[in-house]
Design a protein around this motif. Structure first.
Motif, short mmCIF file in Angstrom:
data_model
loop_
_atom_site.label_atom_id
_atom_site.label_comp_id
_atom_site.label_asym_id
_atom_site.label_seq_id
_atom_site.Cartn_x
_atom_site.Cartn_y
_atom_site.Cartn_z
N ALA A 1 0.83 -1.20 0.00
CA ALA A 1 0.00 0.00 0.00
C ALA A 1 0.86 1.25 0.00
O ALA A 1 0.57 2.23 -0.71
CB ALA A 1 -0.93 -0.02 1.22
N TYR A 2 1.92 1.24 0.80
CA TYR A 2 2.83 2.38 0.84
C TYR A 2 3.46 2.63 -0.53
O TYR A 2 3.48 3.77 -1.01
CB TYR A 2 3.92 2.12 1.89
CG TYR A 2 4.91 3.26 2.05
CD1 TYR A 2 4.68 4.28 2.95
CD2 TYR A 2 6.07 3.30 1.28
CE1 TYR A 2 5.59 5.33 3.10
CE2 TYR A 2 6.97 4.34 1.42
CZ TYR A 2 6.73 5.35 2.32
OH TYR A 2 7.61 6.39 2.45
N ALA A 3 3.95 1.56 -1.17
CA ALA A 3 4.55 1.70 -2.50
C ALA A 3 3.53 2.22 -3.50
O ALA A 3 3.86 3.05 -4.37
CB ALA A 3 5.12 0.36 -2.96
N LYS A 4 2.30 1.78 -3.37
CA LYS A 4 1.25 2.25 -4.27
C LYS A 4 1.03 3.76 -4.11
O LYS A 4 0.82 4.48 -5.09
CB LYS A 4 -0.05 1.49 -4.00
CG LYS A 4 -1.17 1.78 -4.99
CD LYS A 4 -2.28 0.73 -4.90
CE LYS A 4 -2.95 0.69 -3.56
NZ LYS A 4 -4.13 -0.21 -3.54
N GLY A 5 1.12 4.24 -2.88
CA GLY A 5 0.97 5.67 -2.65
C GLY A 5 2.12 6.48 -3.22
O GLY A 5 1.92 7.55 -3.82
N VAL A 6 3.35 5.98 -3.05
CA VAL A 6 4.51 6.66 -3.63
C VAL A 6 4.37 6.73 -5.15
O VAL A 6 4.58 7.79 -5.77
CB VAL A 6 5.82 5.95 -3.24
CG1 VAL A 6 7.02 6.61 -3.95
CG2 VAL A 6 6.02 5.98 -1.73
N ASN A 7 3.99 5.63 -5.75
CA ASN A 7 3.89 5.58 -7.22
C ASN A 7 2.74 6.42 -7.74
O ASN A 7 2.79 6.94 -8.85
CB ASN A 7 3.77 4.13 -7.68
CG ASN A 7 5.05 3.35 -7.42
OD1 ASN A 7 6.14 3.91 -7.45
ND2 ASN A 7 4.92 2.06 -7.15
N ALA A 8 1.69 6.57 -6.92
CA ALA A 8 0.60 7.47 -7.31
C ALA A 8 1.10 8.90 -7.38
O ALA A 8 0.68 9.68 -8.25
CB ALA A 8 -0.55 7.35 -6.31
N TYR A 9 2.01 9.26 -6.49
CA TYR A 9 2.60 10.60 -6.54
C TYR A 9 3.47 10.76 -7.78
O TYR A 9 3.46 11.80 -8.43
CB TYR A 9 3.42 10.85 -5.28
CG TYR A 9 4.29 12.09 -5.39
CD1 TYR A 9 3.73 13.36 -5.29
CD2 TYR A 9 5.66 11.98 -5.62
CE1 TYR A 9 4.52 14.49 -5.42
CE2 TYR A 9 6.45 13.10 -5.76
CZ TYR A 9 5.87 14.36 -5.65
OH TYR A 9 6.66 15.48 -5.79
N LEU A 10 4.24 9.74 -8.12
CA LEU A 10 5.17 9.83 -9.25
C LEU A 10 4.46 9.85 -10.60
O LEU A 10 5.02 10.34 -11.59
CB LEU A 10 6.14 8.64 -9.22
CG LEU A 10 7.13 8.57 -8.07
CD1 LEU A 10 7.95 7.28 -8.16
CD2 LEU A 10 8.04 9.78 -8.05
N LYS A 11 3.27 9.33 -10.65
CA LYS A 11 2.57 9.16 -11.93
C LYS A 11 2.47 10.47 -12.70
O LYS A 11 1.98 11.48 -12.20
CB LYS A 11 1.17 8.59 -11.69
CG LYS A 11 0.44 8.21 -12.97
CD LYS A 11 -0.90 7.56 -12.64
CE LYS A 11 -1.64 7.16 -13.92
NZ LYS A 11 -2.94 6.51 -13.61
N GLY A 12 3.00 10.46 -13.92
CA GLY A 12 2.90 11.62 -14.80
C GLY A 12 3.87 12.73 -14.52
O GLY A 12 3.80 13.79 -15.15
N LYS A 13 4.83 12.52 -13.59
CA LYS A 13 5.76 13.59 -13.23
C LYS A 13 7.14 13.34 -13.83
O LYS A 13 7.64 12.22 -13.81
CB LYS A 13 5.89 13.71 -11.70
CG LYS A 13 4.64 14.26 -11.01
CD LYS A 13 4.90 14.41 -9.52
CE LYS A 13 3.74 15.11 -8.83
NZ LYS A 13 2.51 14.29 -8.88
N ASP A 14 7.76 14.39 -14.33
CA ASP A 14 9.17 14.36 -14.69
C ASP A 14 10.00 14.71 -13.46
O ASP A 14 9.47 15.18 -12.44
CB ASP A 14 9.46 15.37 -15.81
CG ASP A 14 8.79 14.97 -17.12
OD1 ASP A 14 8.68 13.75 -17.37
OD2 ASP A 14 8.40 15.89 -17.88
#
Length: 932
Positions: A159-172
């Motif tokens: 769940a934690y990793a999913k949250g981190v990756n949700a933040y990264l999504k679409g970002k340079d």
């Protein structure tokens, strides 16, 4: 440049090319920044561009994967409190929020733990990556995740990793932080997705920096080249149990000791060694306990070469395993003004920017089987859960126990593929690792391990490999083969369950739950203090702690070719020291001995801290409660700030008795008259005394220790005194005092307090003598002559640093803290440092003081490690608890929360620590709703 690799380093032979490469790369960065900046930093890279990476803290954001809405409430310091209805949503939101504030820091950490720094920073980090790949932290973390961790823990990590990756999504990269924008001009690095194993690996890095006595093990072995057993014993004195109390005083281990003796005390079947000194602070001095000490130049050369390899490694939370300390103590309700316990903690770690800690609250709106957490405290960005803090009913703190969980073994090689063991040749287990390098060609290495998983550390330095093949040894080693190597045995290289312990602690309701959680905390072994709202206090030593065969105490490296020097097992959890509601009403841990050697059968270590801080805290508690006094939250805070110098209390009277001819030196000597031994930032006496102490160490021991003991930390590039802001390498000065080029120097910690204390009644000891030299006419023949010389040298050292007028002297002008971004801020031109770094702060406190703003006497007076946070938990009313962080919540250099707590931290202030929903609501400045 990974965390802290160059902040305290000088030039080393054979590394000039690497340093030039770093400098050239940074010059390119600065040129680009100068072109693209605005008025201050260029027109292209405007402040608005920088602010684009700041987190959204108001309004709402939709996150795919949430099962319900999550509220993120931040106070005026940007500290988040998260409210959710399920564990998975809670930890997903934690990952998202930490990534908002600290993803660059998280990314650097995971590249360090996996040995992939070269992917971010280029060829300058290849050597470090080779060593880190050899240790294989990420491989062990993967094994833990696959085979050891509970299903619930895995769900939380996912769940934690999913949250981190949700933040990264679409970002340079530039959308995430300024540092990525800078890196983007030199390579094509792009942040990758976060994984659960990235979080688990961080525990291995933390364990490495808190690993115990490996440095002392190396030092003692190297000392045998120049010093005899008695001299080494004097430099590693016995722990003063009669003066500085151990942590556990009322625990009874009579039956355990009886059982141990009945079994013969031979270390078999999980038993330890009753004949060893039980953590006495200096068990052996050169091979008497069954070591590889008789192998002559093989061991000496291998360990000498290992210094450079270890010294260049990036740090995780400490100072490469050296000088790490912490304070924690708990006072029972019968001695507090509230009638309920108070618990204080301040871990002493490397000064870093951002701080290693991240303050946060994780709250289930309703605690139930679906959502089990209501906890607040200090976390690590990149890892779910709370490491230190409290929940609704219990609180806990940690200090490093220092137990010996590492051993070095000298291995006798037979060709490239095997090693000798009990008269036979055994094959190595090997694996090939490929190191990708930003802007360069990849490099492949072969990692060799013994049958029981010990990696060959010496394979990672060409010089060590060559020396190992040429080494000559005496008959103590097998007389055949092709040289020698150094291997590492370490508990953290075996899969464990510490991640399970983090979550178990966060939801524990009482002492039994807490001990059950502690049982899972295998590495690093920490002193755990406990308090609860039901008015109980306690202590537990957890950890996977090895037992060794009879007469083997782990104090110096052992011969790997003989099976009788292998570990024999581990101490069972039920046999580890603990206390619960001791009659004295308080428990203090500050890296001192855990238990008296005569009360416990196992050898936990031979290298405790010597109890200077712990006994001072104990004395302060006793003084407060004497005559029926009660202790308040603010009393606990004031104790954390105590800067009394215990070594000054020992030496000042003797220093004042010495007659000095030079009126300028006498003027400085008079500063010590009437001094209260407090090391306040504005104290001239503290400045002069610490300079005298440094020079005493230099004169008494510097020219007598083996030159192999010289390490980077003993000769530092430091920022010049009275600099008012960040400076670059060209402004720094080589801070080596007057030591000779081939001279090692003590670091000045409380081991050296004890060394000098024991020599005070031996005024004619050889340690107090110094030779005449061309730059130093006259020799010192005894203690008082050496003390006089130290006062003279200190006077002129401070004259050079602070001016001739002693009225302008102050400890804070010497003892200053610079906070440096752990990568791009550690070296290079001042322009880039100005963007990322902050400071200086003139600090009170000192080495081995309770307010442990540590400095290395071998390299100058600048602050090296600090109380990385401070907290006081009030178990009567949790909303009246207090906390502070070294820096701030944000890792963004231009954020208002980058260093907004540092000034208050430096002044010894604490912030209100809201916990209840009512208190959190009252303190909230911004609210962000995360929607499914």
């Amino acid at each position: 440049m990974p965390p802290n690799t160059t902040a305290t380093s000088g030039d080393k032979p054979g590394k000039s090319g690497r340093k030039k490469g770093r400098k050239a790369r940074l010059i390119v960065l600065v040129l680009v920044l100068a072109i693209i900046g605005g008025i201050a930093y260029g027109a292209y890279w405007s402040i608005s561009t920088v602010r684009a990476s700041f987190p959204q803290t108001k309004g709402s954001i939709t996150l795919e994967g949430l099962s319900g809405p999550v509220d993120v409430q931040r106070d005026g310091y940007g500290i988040p409190q998260i409210y959710a209805d399920s564990d998975e949503d809670l930890f997903m939101a934690q990952g998202y929020v930490q990534a908002q504030d600290r993803f660059y820091e998280m990314d650097v950490r995971r590249h360090m733990t996996s040995g992939r720094l070269s992917e971010m920073f280029g060829k300058s980090q290849v050597d470090n990556d080779e060593f880190l790949r050899t240790l294989g932290w990420d491989r062990v973390a993967q094994q833990e995740y696959d085979t050891k961790l509970s299903p619930a823990t895995k769900k939380h990590l996912q769940a934690y990793a999913k949250g981190v990756n949700a933040y990264l999504k679409g970002k340079d990269g530039a959308d995430i932080s300024l540092e990525y924008a800078a890196l983007g001009f030199t390579n094509d690095y792009k942040p990758a997705q976060w994984t659960p194993v990235d979080s688990v690996s961080w525990l291995k890095a933390m364990a490495w920096d808190l690993r115990g006595n490996m440095q002392d093990e190396i030092d003692r072995a190297l000392m045998t080249s120049r010093l005899g057993p008695q001299q080494i014993a004097e430099l590693y004195p016995q722990y003063p149990y009669d003066r500085n109390q151990a942590i556990v005083q009322e625990g009874q281990y009579d039956e355990l000791t009886k059982s141990f003796k009945q079994s013969g005390g031979d270390g078999e079947s999980g038993s330890g060694d009753s004949s060893a000194n039980g953590g006495s602070g200096g068990g052996t001095s050169g091979g008497g306990s069954g070591t590889a000490g008789g192998t002559g130049s093989a061991l000496q050369s291998q360990l000498s070469g290992l210094y450079d390899v270890l010294d260049d490694l990036p740090t995780a939370v400490g100072v490469n395993g050296n000088g790490i300390g912490s304070n924690s103590w708990v006072v029972a309700g019968k001695y507090t003004i509230t009638g309920k316990p108070l618990l204080a903690n301040d871990p002493h770690l490397s000064a870093s920017l951002p701080s290693v800690w991240y303050q946060m609250g994780l709250h289930c709106r309703t605690v139930s089987a679906k959502c089990r957490y209501d906890v607040s405290g200090y976390t690590f960005a990149g890892m779910p859960g709370v490491i230190i803090g409290h929940n609704q009913t219990i609180s806990w703190g940690m200090t490093n126990s220092g137990v010996d969980v590492t051993d070095l073994y000298l291995e006798k090689l037979s060709g490239d593929d095997g090693y000798q063991y009990d008269g036979k040749v055994k094959p190595f287990t090997t694996r090939e690792e490929t190191i990708k390098v930003a802007g360069g060609a990849a490099k492949k290495i072969v990692v060799r391990q013994t049958e029981d998983g010990m990696p060959l550390l010496s394979d990672r330095a060409d010089e060590l490999v060559k020396v190992g093949k040429k080494a000559t040894v005496d008959t103590a080693a097998p007389d055949r083969g092709d040289g020698y190597a150094v291997a590492l045995k370490w508990t953290a290289l075996e899969p464990g369950t510490s991640m399970d312990a983090v979550f178990a602690m966060g939801k524990a309701k009482d002492w039994d739950d807490f001990r059950a959680a502690a049982k899972l905390f295998d590495v690093p072994s920490q002193n755990l203090v406990y308090a609860d709202t039901a008015n109980h206090i306690g202590y537990q030593l957890p950890g996977k702690i090895p037992t060794r065969a009879k007469r083997v105490d782990g104090s110096i490296p052992a011969p790997g070719w003989d099976s009788k020097y292998k570990w024999t097992g581990y101490i069972g959890f039920d046999e580890l020291p603990y206390e619960y509601d001791p009659a004295r009403g308080y428990i203090v841990t500050a890296n001192q001995a855990v238990v008296d050697k005569d009360k416990y059968p196992y050898t936990l270590t031979t290298d405790w801290g010597y109890g200077t801080r712990s006994q001072r805290i104990t004395d302060l508690i006793k003084l407060k409660i004497k005559g029926g006094g009660k202790i308040s939250t603010d009393d606990m805070r004031q104790m954390q700030l105590d800067d009394d110098s215990q070594i000054a209390r020992l030496l000042v009277t003797k220093l004042l008795d010495i007659n000095l001819d030079d009126p300028d030196v006498r003027e400085a000597q008079k500063l010590l008259q009437g001094w209260d031994y407090r090391q306040d930032a504005d104290s001239a006496a503290a400045a002069y005394f610490n300079a005298v102490w440094r020079n005493i160490l230099k004169l008494a021991f510097g020219n007598k220790l083996p030159k192999e003991l010289r390490v980077e930390g003993q000769c530092l590039w430091v920022d010049p005194v009275d600099s008012t802001g960040p400076v670059d390498d060209t402004d720094k000065v080589r801070e080596c005092g007057q030591r000779e080029a081939d001279q090692a120097q003590p670091d000045g910690g409380d081991r050296w307090f004890e060394v000098v204390r024991n020599l005070m009644d031996k005024p004619d000891s050889a340690w107090w003598t110094t030779p005449e030299s061309g730059t130093r006419p006259g020799a010192d023949h005894n203690r008082d002559e050496l003390f006089a010389r130290a006062m003279i040298d200190a006077r002129w050292e401070l004259t050079a640093k602070l001016g001739k007028d002693i009225d302008t002297w102050s400890w804070g002008r010497l003892h200053r803290l610079f906070l440096k971004n752990q990568t791009l801020g550690t070296s290079g031109p001042g322009f880039l440092q100005y963007i990322l770094n902050r400071g200086p702060w003139k600090l009170s406190g000192g080495e081995a003081a309770v307010n442990a703003t540590g400095w290395n006497a071998a390299g100058g007076y600048g602050v090296v490690w600090v109380p990385s946070m401070r907290m006081v938990v009030n178990l009567d009313d949790l909303d009246k608890s207090k906390w502070i962080n070294l820096s701030g919540a944000s890792g963004h250099a231009f954020s208002a929360h980058y260093t907004d707590q540092t000034g208050k931290w430096a002044n010894g202030e604490l912030l209100d620590w809201s916990f209840s929903k009512k208190a959190v609501d009252a303190a909230t400045s911004d609210t962000l709703v995360l929607k499914p």
